[in-house]
Design a protein around this motif. Structure first.
Motif, PDB file in Angstrom:
ATOM      1  N   LEU A  57      -1.042   9.546   7.231  1.00 38.01           N
ATOM      2  CA  LEU A  57      -0.537   8.828   6.182  1.00 38.01           C
ATOM      3  C   LEU A  57       0.746   7.488   7.203  1.00 38.01           C
ATOM      4  CD1 LEU A  57      -0.681  10.763   2.864  1.00 38.01           C
ATOM      5  CD2 LEU A  57      -2.372   9.032   4.133  1.00 38.01           C
ATOM      6  N   HIS A  58       0.885   7.743   7.787  1.00 42.70           N
ATOM      7  CA  HIS A  58       2.524   7.595   8.520  1.00 42.70           C
ATOM      8  C   HIS A  58       2.140   7.023  10.068  1.00 42.70           C
ATOM      9  CE1 HIS A  58       6.828   7.166   9.825  1.00 42.70           C
ATOM     10  NE2 HIS A  58       7.119   8.284   9.910  1.00 42.70           N
ATOM     11  N   GLY A  59       2.634   7.183  11.376  1.00 38.52           N
ATOM     12  CA  GLY A  59       2.476   6.406  12.089  1.00 38.52           C
ATOM     13  C   GLY A  59       0.658   6.555  12.647  1.00 38.52           C
ATOM     14  N   ARG A  68     -11.829   6.723  -1.434  1.00 39.09           N
ATOM     15  CA  ARG A  68     -11.451   6.573   0.577  1.00 39.09           C
ATOM     16  C   ARG A  68      -9.724   5.743  -0.083  1.00 39.09           C
ATOM     17  NH1 ARG A  68     -15.756   5.808   4.199  1.00 39.09           N
ATOM     18  NH2 ARG A  68     -13.505   5.884   5.507  1.00 39.09           N
ATOM     19  N   ARG A  69      -9.266   5.722   0.855  1.00 38.76           N
ATOM     20  CA  ARG A  69      -8.321   5.084   1.075  1.00 38.76           C
ATOM     21  C   ARG A  69      -8.218   3.549   1.856  1.00 38.76           C
ATOM     22  NH1 ARG A  69      -1.655   7.280  -0.851  1.00 38.76           N
ATOM     23  NH2 ARG A  69      -2.937   7.515  -2.553  1.00 38.76           N
ATOM     24  N   LEU A  70      -8.293   2.414   1.711  1.00 40.14           N
ATOM     25  CA  LEU A  70      -7.786   1.482   2.345  1.00 40.14           C
ATOM     26  C   LEU A  70      -7.082   1.417   3.343  1.00 40.14           C
ATOM     27  CD1 LEU A  70      -9.630  -1.483   3.456  1.00 40.14           C
ATOM     28  CD2 LEU A  70      -7.438  -2.394   1.754  1.00 40.14           C
ATOM     29  N   MET A  71      -6.733   1.940   4.644  1.00 37.31           N
ATOM     30  CA  MET A  71      -6.184   2.570   5.605  1.00 37.31           C
ATOM     31  C   MET A  71      -5.090   1.515   6.157  1.00 37.31           C
ATOM     32  SD  MET A  71      -6.128   5.686   5.226  1.00 37.31           S
ATOM     33  CE  MET A  71      -4.799   6.199   6.198  1.00 37.31           C
ATOM     34  N   GLY A  72      -4.311   1.091   6.302  1.00 36.88           N
ATOM     35  CA  GLY A  72      -3.350   0.372   6.960  1.00 36.88           C
ATOM     36  C   GLY A  72      -2.790  -0.931   5.537  1.00 36.88           C
ATOM     37  N   PHE A  73      -3.312  -0.377   4.397  1.00 38.06           N
ATOM     38  CA  PHE A  73      -2.774  -1.181   3.401  1.00 38.06           C
ATOM     39  C   PHE A  73      -1.588   0.313   2.079  1.00 38.06           C
ATOM     40  CE2 PHE A  73      -4.468  -4.748   1.020  1.00 38.06           C
ATOM     41  CZ  PHE A  73      -5.033  -5.503   2.393  1.00 38.06           C
ATOM     42  N   GLY A  74      -0.481  -0.700   1.957  1.00 42.84           N
ATOM     43  CA  GLY A  74      -0.069   0.526   0.507  1.00 42.84           C
ATOM     44  C   GLY A  74       1.618   0.817   1.190  1.00 42.84           C
ATOM     45  N   HIS A  75       2.750   0.577   1.150  1.00 46.45           N
ATOM     46  CA  HIS A  75       3.567   1.451   1.553  1.00 46.45           C
ATOM     47  C   HIS A  75       4.243   1.521   0.769  1.00 46.45           C
ATOM     48  CE1 HIS A  75       6.798   0.832   4.181  1.00 46.45           C
ATOM     49  NE2 HIS A  75       6.516   1.124   5.135  1.00 46.45           N
ATOM     50  N   ARG A  76       5.087   2.876   0.833  1.00 44.56           N
ATOM     51  CA  ARG A  76       5.937   3.031  -0.261  1.00 44.56           C
ATOM     52  C   ARG A  76       7.704   2.286  -0.668  1.00 44.56           C
ATOM     53  NH1 ARG A  76       8.484   8.886  -1.444  1.00 44.56           N
ATOM     54  NH2 ARG A  76       5.772   9.142  -1.255  1.00 44.56           N
ATOM     55  N   VAL A  77       7.574   2.170   0.259  1.00 50.10           N
ATOM     56  CA  VAL A  77       9.002   0.547  -0.087  1.00 50.10           C
ATOM     57  C   VAL A  77       8.732  -1.114  -0.366  1.00 50.10           C
ATOM     58  CG1 VAL A  77      10.604   0.151   0.889  1.00 50.10           C
ATOM     59  CG2 VAL A  77      10.476   2.317   1.696  1.00 50.10           C
TER      60      VAL A  77
HETATM   61  N1  ACO Z   1      -5.902   3.148  -0.485  1.00 50.79           N
HETATM   62  C1  ACO Z   1      -5.764   2.815  -1.951  1.00 50.79           C
HETATM   63  N2  ACO Z   1      -5.013   3.205  -2.943  1.00 50.79           N
HETATM   64  C2  ACO Z   1      -4.298   3.750  -2.801  1.00 50.79           C
HETATM   65  C3  ACO Z   1      -3.799   3.167  -1.259  1.00 50.79           C
HETATM   66  C4  ACO Z   1      -4.869   2.334  -0.181  1.00 50.79           C
HETATM   67  N3  ACO Z   1      -4.739   2.394   1.110  1.00 50.79           N
HETATM   68  N4  ACO Z   1      -2.156   3.524  -1.244  1.00 50.79           N
HETATM   69  C5  ACO Z   1      -2.075   3.879  -2.004  1.00 50.79           C
HETATM   70  N5  ACO Z   1      -2.404   3.393  -3.077  1.00 50.79           N
HETATM   71  C6  ACO Z   1      -3.107   4.108  -4.509  1.00 50.79           C
HETATM   72  C7  ACO Z   1      -2.978   4.973  -4.909  1.00 50.79           C
HETATM   73  O1  ACO Z   1      -4.186   6.354  -5.071  1.00 50.79           O
HETATM   74  C8  ACO Z   1      -2.339   5.541  -6.075  1.00 50.79           C
HETATM   75  O2  ACO Z   1      -3.222   4.793  -7.351  1.00 50.79           O
HETATM   76  P1  ACO Z   1      -2.880   5.547  -9.170  1.00 50.79           P
HETATM   77  O3  ACO Z   1      -1.679   5.062  -9.379  1.00 50.79           O
HETATM   78  O4  ACO Z   1      -3.921   5.229  -9.595  1.00 50.79           O
HETATM   79  O5  ACO Z   1      -3.162   7.244  -8.644  1.00 50.79           O
HETATM   80  C9  ACO Z   1      -1.107   3.710  -5.920  1.00 50.79           C
HETATM   81  O6  ACO Z   1      -1.494   3.199  -5.544  1.00 50.79           O
HETATM   82  C10 ACO Z   1       0.296   4.550  -5.336  1.00 50.79           C
HETATM   83  O7  ACO Z   1      -0.275   5.405  -4.257  1.00 50.79           O
HETATM   84  P2  ACO Z   1       0.809   6.568  -4.330  1.00 50.79           P
HETATM   85  O8  ACO Z   1       0.118   7.155  -3.103  1.00 50.79           O
HETATM   86  O9  ACO Z   1       1.218   7.189  -4.952  1.00 50.79           O
HETATM   87  O10 ACO Z   1       2.114   5.677  -3.071  1.00 50.79           O
HETATM   88  P3  ACO Z   1       3.242   6.122  -2.254  1.00 50.79           P
HETATM   89  O11 ACO Z   1       4.198   5.427  -1.489  1.00 50.79           O
HETATM   90  O12 ACO Z   1       2.744   7.754  -1.971  1.00 50.79           O
HETATM   91  O13 ACO Z   1       1.525   6.203  -0.520  1.00 50.79           O
HETATM   92  C11 ACO Z   1       1.145   4.810   1.412  1.00 50.79           C
HETATM   93  C12 ACO Z   1       2.539   5.559   0.434  1.00 50.79           C
HETATM   94  C13 ACO Z   1       1.502   6.928   2.531  1.00 50.79           C
HETATM   95  C14 ACO Z   1       1.377   4.448   2.635  1.00 50.79           C
HETATM   96  C15 ACO Z   1      -0.280   4.794   1.232  1.00 50.79           C
HETATM   97  O14 ACO Z   1       0.028   3.378   0.617  1.00 50.79           O
HETATM   98  C16 ACO Z   1      -1.277   4.856   1.993  1.00 50.79           C
HETATM   99  O15 ACO Z   1      -1.762   6.502   1.923  1.00 50.79           O
HETATM  100  N6  ACO Z   1      -1.562   4.090   3.235  1.00 50.79           N
HETATM  101  C17 ACO Z   1      -3.008   4.310   3.866  1.00 50.79           C
HETATM  102  C18 ACO Z   1      -2.136   4.776   4.396  1.00 50.79           C
HETATM  103  C19 ACO Z   1      -1.213   3.507   5.928  1.00 50.79           C
HETATM  104  O16 ACO Z   1      -1.376   2.886   6.162  1.00 50.79           O
HETATM  105  N7  ACO Z   1       0.007   3.987   5.883  1.00 50.79           N
HETATM  106  C20 ACO Z   1       0.720   3.441   6.690  1.00 50.79           C
HETATM  107  C21 ACO Z   1       2.319   3.208   5.951  1.00 50.79           C
HETATM  108  S1  ACO Z   1       3.292   2.105   7.024  1.00 50.79           S
HETATM  109  C22 ACO Z   1       3.452   3.329   7.674  1.00 50.79           C
HETATM  110  O17 ACO Z   1       3.987   4.732   8.429  1.00 50.79           O
HETATM  111  C23 ACO Z   1       4.055   2.674   9.337  1.00 50.79           C
END
Ligand code: ACO
Length: 451
Positions: free
Chosen positions: A275-277, A309-318
């Motif tokens: 979920l991080h690097g 599944r999760r779409l890896m490389g998508f989404g960010h806490r900030v």
């Molecule tokens: N694919 C599908 N759905 C997602 C994704 C994703 N990549 N990321 C978040 N969501 C959804 C969650 O299921 C959640 O949905 P819900 O509200 O219906 O339950 C909503 O979006 C919020 O997601 P959270 O997990 O609460 O977001 P959080 O801020 O805790 O997580 C994170 C952030 C860990 C980066 C997340 O987006 C994720 O897992 N992404 C994929 C892994 C990734 O690419 N990580 C690299 C981050 S950048 C870095 O560390 C360098």
């Protein structure tokens, strides 16, 4: 008191927050950062009210005041020491950015040359460390080796075990920046059964890493300037990202007055998670899986939307708008493949997934955009860096940020040990049962999302 440790650029708001608990009300000061970010100071909340703030995942918790990196996730802004990431990506390089992050400003010409010399002078590991590499099975994950060997370095150089000392910090920081490359490259060579290639000071920082990775004893690797530039850019873009999981870990460990190398070794472990690097490796695995399955992307997206599944490389806490690093990396990715005259079906899949996701309400509503990891793996693959080394590259890149954050907390005389609290939800007072009277029971996993 936070006010006494407030650095320049932070002010106390004239108004304060008021918290009402039953009959009593508590006044909580509001601090304003140099970019207008506002935080309610709850430093004395528990002492005064016997309540704590509960924030699992720390999404609303500021753990420190910092002068290093500014992010505005809503507007897609990232600045190192005030300088926009776009400007640094265009005009600077990784070593210069490392100096900027660690020492607070861009180096002069002389300072740049000094840093380059320092990095070159410490690039060799103690020769006996080679035997430690021998002990790891060839199948080890390089992140495990990286973390272990950064810690092991202290056994060979006792001064690395000392707590923060301004007189020696600079040389230790250069040593860490330099040796992390050597450790990373040795790890790769060992995993492939290849002879170790020592660093060669004729090469600059990133080129030297590529040399140690890919040269042979009888033949230096052909150094393509575009490849060096692309990898240097990846390192630069990863150099810091304020209080992410691994940097917060480094600060947490450093707050106990642990030494620089031990603190950073902990950061490497935190970075490893997918979920991080570890996401850059997970992205490539995902793209490959879609490619092998012959999916046009829609099938995978359906699974993501079903929560399978999760779409890896998508989404960010900030970042809730776009990740500025992803834009720069995507451009670099296209440029590099062009120059190398390579095409990659995984790049086509990545672009298709991005297109589908950016027009789908599931992703739009949740503000999910490509992050830095979405395209970086395709660049590394084009360079010939193997999948299991992707997160190691991220760790080399993140090193300046970890060092800068270590310095910030370790040199702060007022910093307290990081020690969060909790709300206990386990059994109430329980009594010891003699072994002969205990029932056979399954251990059940009590963790749930409901807390
Ligand atoms: N694919 C599908 N759905 C997602 C994704 C994703 N990549 N990321 C978040 N969501 C959804 C969650 O299921 C959640 O949905 P819900 O509200 O219906 O339950 C909503 O979006 C919020 O997601 P959270 O997990 O609460 O977001 P959080 O801020 O805790 O997580 C994170 C952030 C860990 C980066 C997340 O987006 C994720 O897992 N992404 C994929 C892994 C990734 O690419 N990580 C690299 C981050 S950048 C870095 O560390 C360098």
């Amino acid at each position: 008191m936070i006010k006494e440790t407030v650095s320049s650029g932070t002010t106390k708001a004239s108004e304060s927050a008021r918290l009402q608990i039953g009959e009593r009300s508590y006044e909580l000061p509001i601090l304003i950062g140099s970019e207008g970010e506002r935080g309610i100071d709850i430093t004395n909340l528990r002492t005064e009210s016997s309540h704590i703030a509960l924030d699992p995942g720390y999404g609303n918790t500021g753990s420190c005041l910092s002068t290093i990196t500014f992010i505005d996730g809503e507007r897609g802004i990232l600045r190192y020491r005030g300088i926009p990431i776009e400007e640094l990506a265009e005009h600077s390089n990784f070593v210069e950015v490392a100096y900027l992050l660690i020492f607070g400003r861009l180096p002069s010409k002389r300072e740049s040359a000094e840093m380059t010399d320092e990095i070159a002078s410490c690039e060799l590991l103690h020769e006996d460390m080679k035997f430690h590499f021998e002990g790891f099975p060839a199948t080890s994950h390089p992140m495990a080796i990286l973390s272990s060997m950064i810690n092991a370095a202290g056994c060979f150089q006792r001064e690395l075990l000392e707590p923060y000392n301004p007189a020696t910090f600079r040389i230790l920081a250069s040593r860490l920046l330099s040796q992390v490359r050597t450790i990373a490259a040795f790890t790769y060579r060992k995993s492939r059964g290849l002879p170790i290639i020592y660093p060669n000071p004729i090469y600059k920082y990133t080129a030297n890493f590529l040399h140690m990775m890919f040269s042979m004893p009888h033949r230096d690797w052909e150094m393509h300037p575009e490849v060096v530039k692309a990898l240097d850019l990846i390192l630069l873009l990863h150099a810091d990202h304020e209080q992410n999981c691994s940097t917060a870990t480094v600060r947490m460990v450093a707050s106990s007055r642990a030494n620089l190398f031990a603190s950073v070794a902990a950061g490497v472990c935190a970075l490893w998670g997918p979920l991080h690097g570890g996401a850059n490796q997970a992205v490539l695995e995902m793209l490959n899986e879609i490619h092998v399955a012959g999916d046009n992307g829609l099938g995978f997206i359906k699974e993501v939307k079903n929560g399978k599944r999760r779409l890896m490389g998508f989404g960010h806490r900030v970042y809730k708008n776009h990740d500025p690093r992803a834009k720069i990396i995507k451009r670099q990715c296209d440029e590099l493949l062009n120059v190398l005259k390579k095409s990659d079906p995984l790049l086509d899949i990545a672009k298709r997934l991005e297109e589908i996701a950016l027009s789908d309400s599931y992703f739009i509503d949740r503000k999910l955009y490509p992050n830095v990891d979405f395209y970086s793996g395709i660049i590394m693959r084009a360079i010939g860096i193997p999948l299991e080394m992707f997160t190691v590259i991220f760790a080399i890149g993140r090193m300046p940020g970890w060092i800068a954050n270590y310095k910030e907390i370790a040199s702060d005389q007022c910093a307290r040990i990081a020690r969060p609290r909790q709300i206990y939800i386990g059994p109430k007072l329980n009594h010891f049962i003699p072994r002969s009277e205990r029932l056979e029971q399954e251990i059940t996993d009590s963790a749930s999302c409901s807390a």
